[in-house]
Each structure stands twice: as structure tokens, then as C-alpha cells.
Motif scaffolding. Structure first.
Motif, PDB file in Angstrom:
ATOM      1  N   LEU A  28      -5.643  -0.768   0.471  1.00 13.08           N
ATOM      2  CA  LEU A  28      -6.452   0.375   0.043  1.00 13.08           C
ATOM      3  C   LEU A  28      -5.698   1.692   0.205  1.00 13.08           C
ATOM      4  CD1 LEU A  28      -9.157   1.725  -0.780  1.00 13.08           C
ATOM      5  CD2 LEU A  28      -9.766   1.701   1.647  1.00 13.08           C
ATOM      6  N   THR A  29      -5.055   1.885   1.345  1.00  9.70           N
ATOM      7  CA  THR A  29      -4.366   3.158   1.600  1.00  9.70           C
ATOM      8  C   THR A  29      -3.233   3.369   0.603  1.00  9.70           C
ATOM      9  OG1 THR A  29      -4.904   3.037   3.958  1.00  9.70           O
ATOM     10  CG2 THR A  29      -3.104   4.506   3.310  1.00  9.70           C
ATOM     11  N   GLY A  30      -2.471   2.309   0.353  1.00  9.42           N
ATOM     12  CA  GLY A  30      -1.389   2.413  -0.617  1.00  9.42           C
ATOM     13  C   GLY A  30      -1.899   2.716  -2.012  1.00  9.42           C
ATOM     14  N   GLN A  31      -3.013   2.108  -2.390  1.00  2.00           N
ATOM     15  CA  GLN A  31      -3.592   2.372  -3.699  1.00  2.00           C
ATOM     16  C   GLN A  31      -4.046   3.820  -3.816  1.00  2.00           C
ATOM     17  OE1 GLN A  31      -6.749  -0.507  -4.132  1.00  2.00           O
ATOM     18  NE2 GLN A  31      -5.356  -2.247  -3.860  1.00  2.00           N
ATOM     19  N   ARG A  32      -4.620   4.324  -2.721  1.00  2.00           N
ATOM     20  CA  ARG A  32      -5.088   5.706  -2.747  1.00  2.00           C
ATOM     21  C   ARG A  32      -3.902   6.666  -2.835  1.00  2.00           C
ATOM     22  NH1 ARG A  32      -8.824   8.346  -4.918  1.00  2.00           N
ATOM     23  NH2 ARG A  32      -9.321  10.316  -3.914  1.00  2.00           N
ATOM     24  N   GLN A  33      -2.830   6.367  -2.113  1.00  2.00           N
ATOM     25  CA  GLN A  33      -1.645   7.210  -2.167  1.00  2.00           C
ATOM     26  C   GLN A  33      -1.045   7.203  -3.573  1.00  2.00           C
ATOM     27  OE1 GLN A  33       0.426   5.234   1.026  1.00  2.00           O
ATOM     28  NE2 GLN A  33       0.114   6.962   2.437  1.00  2.00           N
ATOM     29  N   ALA A  34      -1.034   6.035  -4.215  1.00  2.00           N
ATOM     30  CA  ALA A  34      -0.498   5.937  -5.567  1.00  2.00           C
ATOM     31  C   ALA A  34      -1.346   6.739  -6.553  1.00  2.00           C
ATOM     32  CB  ALA A  34      -0.441   4.472  -6.003  1.00  2.00           C
ATOM     33  N   SER A  35      -2.637   6.836  -6.255  1.00  2.00           N
ATOM     34  CA  SER A  35      -3.554   7.526  -7.157  1.00  2.00           C
ATOM     35  C   SER A  35      -3.509   9.037  -7.003  1.00  2.00           C
ATOM     36  CB  SER A  35      -4.984   7.033  -6.907  1.00  2.00           C
ATOM     37  OG  SER A  35      -5.915   7.749  -7.676  1.00  2.00           O
ATOM     38  N   VAL A  36      -3.443   9.518  -5.749  1.00  2.00           N
ATOM     39  CA  VAL A  36      -3.566  10.967  -5.535  1.00  2.00           C
ATOM     40  C   VAL A  36      -2.352  11.593  -4.865  1.00  2.00           C
ATOM     41  CG1 VAL A  36      -6.068  10.752  -5.356  1.00  2.00           C
ATOM     42  CG2 VAL A  36      -4.703  10.743  -3.267  1.00  2.00           C
ATOM     43  N   GLY A  37      -1.375  10.769  -4.437  1.00  2.00           N
ATOM     44  CA  GLY A  37      -0.217  11.308  -3.749  1.00  2.00           C
ATOM     45  C   GLY A  37      -0.418  11.325  -2.244  1.00  2.00           C
ATOM     46  N   LYS A  38       0.241  12.245  -1.557  1.00  2.00           N
ATOM     47  CA  LYS A  38       0.183  12.298  -0.105  1.00  2.00           C
ATOM     48  C   LYS A  38      -1.248  12.520   0.370  1.00  2.00           C
ATOM     49  CE  LYS A  38       2.030  14.816   3.889  1.00  2.00           C
ATOM     50  NZ  LYS A  38       0.696  15.110   4.460  1.00  2.00           N
ATOM     51  N   LEU A  39      -1.649  11.715   1.338  1.00  2.00           N
ATOM     52  CA  LEU A  39      -2.975  11.859   1.918  1.00  2.00           C
ATOM     53  C   LEU A  39      -2.946  12.893   3.041  1.00  2.00           C
ATOM     54  CD1 LEU A  39      -4.039   8.104   2.148  1.00  2.00           C
ATOM     55  CD2 LEU A  39      -4.671   9.771   0.387  1.00  2.00           C
ATOM     56  N   PRO A  40      -4.037  13.629   3.236  1.00  2.00           N
ATOM     57  CA  PRO A  40      -4.069  14.582   4.344  1.00  2.00           C
ATOM     58  C   PRO A  40      -4.066  13.866   5.684  1.00  2.00           C
ATOM     59  CG  PRO A  40      -6.192  14.493   3.216  1.00  2.00           C
ATOM     60  CD  PRO A  40      -5.246  13.656   2.420  1.00  2.00           C
ATOM     61  N   THR A  41      -3.560  14.545   6.687  1.00  2.00           N
ATOM     62  CA  THR A  41      -3.509  13.988   8.033  1.00  2.00           C
ATOM     63  C   THR A  41      -4.711  14.482   8.844  1.00  2.00           C
ATOM     64  OG1 THR A  41      -2.248  15.839   8.942  1.00  2.00           O
ATOM     65  CG2 THR A  41      -0.996  14.003   7.968  1.00  2.00           C
ATOM     66  N   ALA A  42      -4.919  13.845   9.983  1.00  2.00           N
ATOM     67  CA  ALA A  42      -5.988  14.286  10.874  1.00  2.00           C
ATOM     68  C   ALA A  42      -5.741  15.719  11.333  1.00  2.00           C
ATOM     69  CB  ALA A  42      -6.081  13.346  12.075  1.00  2.00           C
ATOM     70  N   GLU A  43      -4.485  16.064  11.582  1.00  2.00           N
ATOM     71  CA  GLU A  43      -4.158  17.416  12.023  1.00  2.00           C
ATOM     72  C   GLU A  43      -4.478  18.442  10.944  1.00  2.00           C
ATOM     73  OE1 GLU A  43      -2.578  14.577  14.606  1.00  2.00           O
ATOM     74  OE2 GLU A  43      -2.211  14.733  12.435  1.00  2.00           O
TER      75      GLU A  43
END
Length: 254
Positions: A204-219
Motif C-alpha cells: 500500500l505505501t509503495g502504491q501511494r508513493q507511486a501515485s502522489v510522490g514523497k509522503l509527508p513525515t510525522a515530523e
């Protein structure tokens, strides 16, 4: 004695977004109170880091779904600081198999009912100029408008219900001079939710990254929450978006 700093209460502040928000608010000079459910060592680590910012800190063990523990929480906050300037409603749940086995309605109990009761308990400590920040996700914020991750659907539904229940209080909050801001985030790296979802939705995480690019971090999420809490230009009811835009979510429908 009147505290010298503003006071923020962050629910679920011992890890992930809550921990990052605790540190970000401490950086801005807030005395910080965080709640945790069962990981005292982790909570103490966050408190130790926040204390380095020369602010007062307090960690309180509290199951926010239990009335007696909410009562104890706010009695302790009242005795410790006497007021609240910022309430960050971050703690949520609904993916925990053990809790769902005992209470199938747990997502609604924690993500809607507890949020409303936390607000009710906090209001006597809040004053004009105070802020309530509700933390949610894009899938929850747009529930009913986008396709859901099946495992996450009960969480999204209940967090959406929680947001709507809080928004229904806007007229009351406006009369009190208290602002409500909603901060919605994409899938956030460094949090427990992607880890739990990966068990049921591998990749799931890889698919989301492929769809929208870099994911935001908790920080990054924590910084955005703290910034929204102190930004008096944001009107009550405003939604702050972290990560992919809501238009992009609606366009992708997933």
C-alpha cells in the motif's frame, strides 16, 4: 500560581504525529501535556525531549474512551496548569485487533464519542483565543467521496463522524471565542497506521508513493499542526491539508 507559558494538551502524544506535535509546540514555547494509553517508556522519552526546550511537561496515562480516565485526566490538567490554550485531538484508533475483538464498535467510540467528550471536558479550561485542533486523514475527511482502503474503512467512517460532530459545535465555539481547525494528512511516514494497513494491504505505501510522490513525515505533520494552532489568521472551521491535495484525492478516487 499562573503558569508563565501557554499550555497545550496533545492526546496520543507518545509516538508518531502526537509526539512530533508535542515537540513542535514545545519549540514554540508551550508547556505540554501528552496522553498515552500504555507505553510509559515511550511517553517519557518524548517528555524528556520536550523538556529540553525549557518548558514544563507532563505525561498522563489515559484511555480516552473511558469516562473515569477522562475525568482524571482533566482534573490533573486543571491542578497542573489551570487552563488550556491548545487542545490537539490526535489520539485515534480502530485497527487494533485485540480491542475490536472486545468491542466491535470501538472505532466509533474512540474516533467520534471520545473526541466529543474530550472537547466537553476541556471547554471549562479554555478561554477566548484558545484553539482546538482535530487531526484526521484524507480518507476520513473525504469519507463518502473517495474509494476506501477496506481495512481502514471503519476508521475513516468514524473519524469522519468525529469531525462532523466537532464541526456541529462551531456556533458554540464561536460564541466562546475558541477556534476549531482540522488538519488532514495523507498516508504519513513514521506512524503506526501504514504499518498496520500493510499487514492487510501489502504494498500500500509503495502504491501511494507511486501515485502522489514523497509522503509527508510525522515530523512534517507535527510542524503543520503546531503552526496551525498558533496561526490566528486561520478562520474557525478551516481545514489544513498535508500531503496530496484533496482535489487530487477526489480525482484519483482512491
Amino acid at each position: 500560581m499562573e503558569p508563565s507559558h501557554r499550555i497545550a494538551l496533545i492526546t496520543g502524544g507518545s509516538r508518531g504525529i502526537g509526539a512530533a506535535t508535542t515537540i513542535a509546540l514545545a519549540e514554540r514555547g508551550f508547556d505540554v501535556v501528552l496522553t498515552y494509553r500504555n507505553k510509559v517508556a515511550r511517553a517519557e522519552e518524548v517528555i524528556a525531549e520536550a523538556t529540553l526546550r525549557d518548558v514544563r511537561t507532563l505525561a498522563i496515562r489515559s484511555d480516552i474512551t473511558r469516562q473515569n480516565e477522562r475525568d482524571q485526566l482533566f482534573a490533573m490538567v486543571r491542578a497542573w496548569g489551570g487552563r488550556l490554550d491548545v487542545l490537539v485531538l490526535n489520539a485515534s484508533g480502530g485497527l487494533e485487533r485485540d480491542l475490536l475483538a472486545v468491542d466491535p464498535a470501538y472505532p466509533m467510540h474512540i474516533n467520534r464519542d471520545a473526541q466529543v467528550e474530550l472537547l466537553n471536558a476541556a471547554l471549562p479550561l479554555m478561554h477566548p483565543g484558545s484553539v482546538v485542533a482535530f487531526i484526521t486523514s484524507h480518507w476520513a475527511h473525504l469519507y463518502g467521496q473517495v474509494d476506501q482502503i477496506p481495512t481502514y474503512a471503519p476508521v475513516a467512517e468514524s473519524k469522519y463522524a468525529g469531525e462532523q460532530a466537532l464541526r456541529a459545535r462551531l456556533p458554540e465555539l464561536d460564541k466562546r471565542g475558541i477556534r476549531l481547525v482540522v488538519i488532514t494528512g495523507d498516508l504519513i511516514e513514521g506512524t503506526i497506521t501504514p504499518k498496520l494497513l500493510e499487514r492487510a494491504e501489502p504494498g500500500l505505501t509503495g502504491q501511494r508513493q507511486a501515485s502522489v510522490g514523497k509522503l509527508p513525515t510525522a515530523e512534517e505533520m507535527g510542524e503543520a499542526i503546531a503552526a496551525a494552532a498558533v496561526d490566528n489568521t486561520l478562520p474557525s472551521g478551516h481545514t489544513v491539508v498535508i500531503g496530496a491535495s484533496l482535489d487530487q484525492m477526489l480525482h484519483n478516487k482512491s
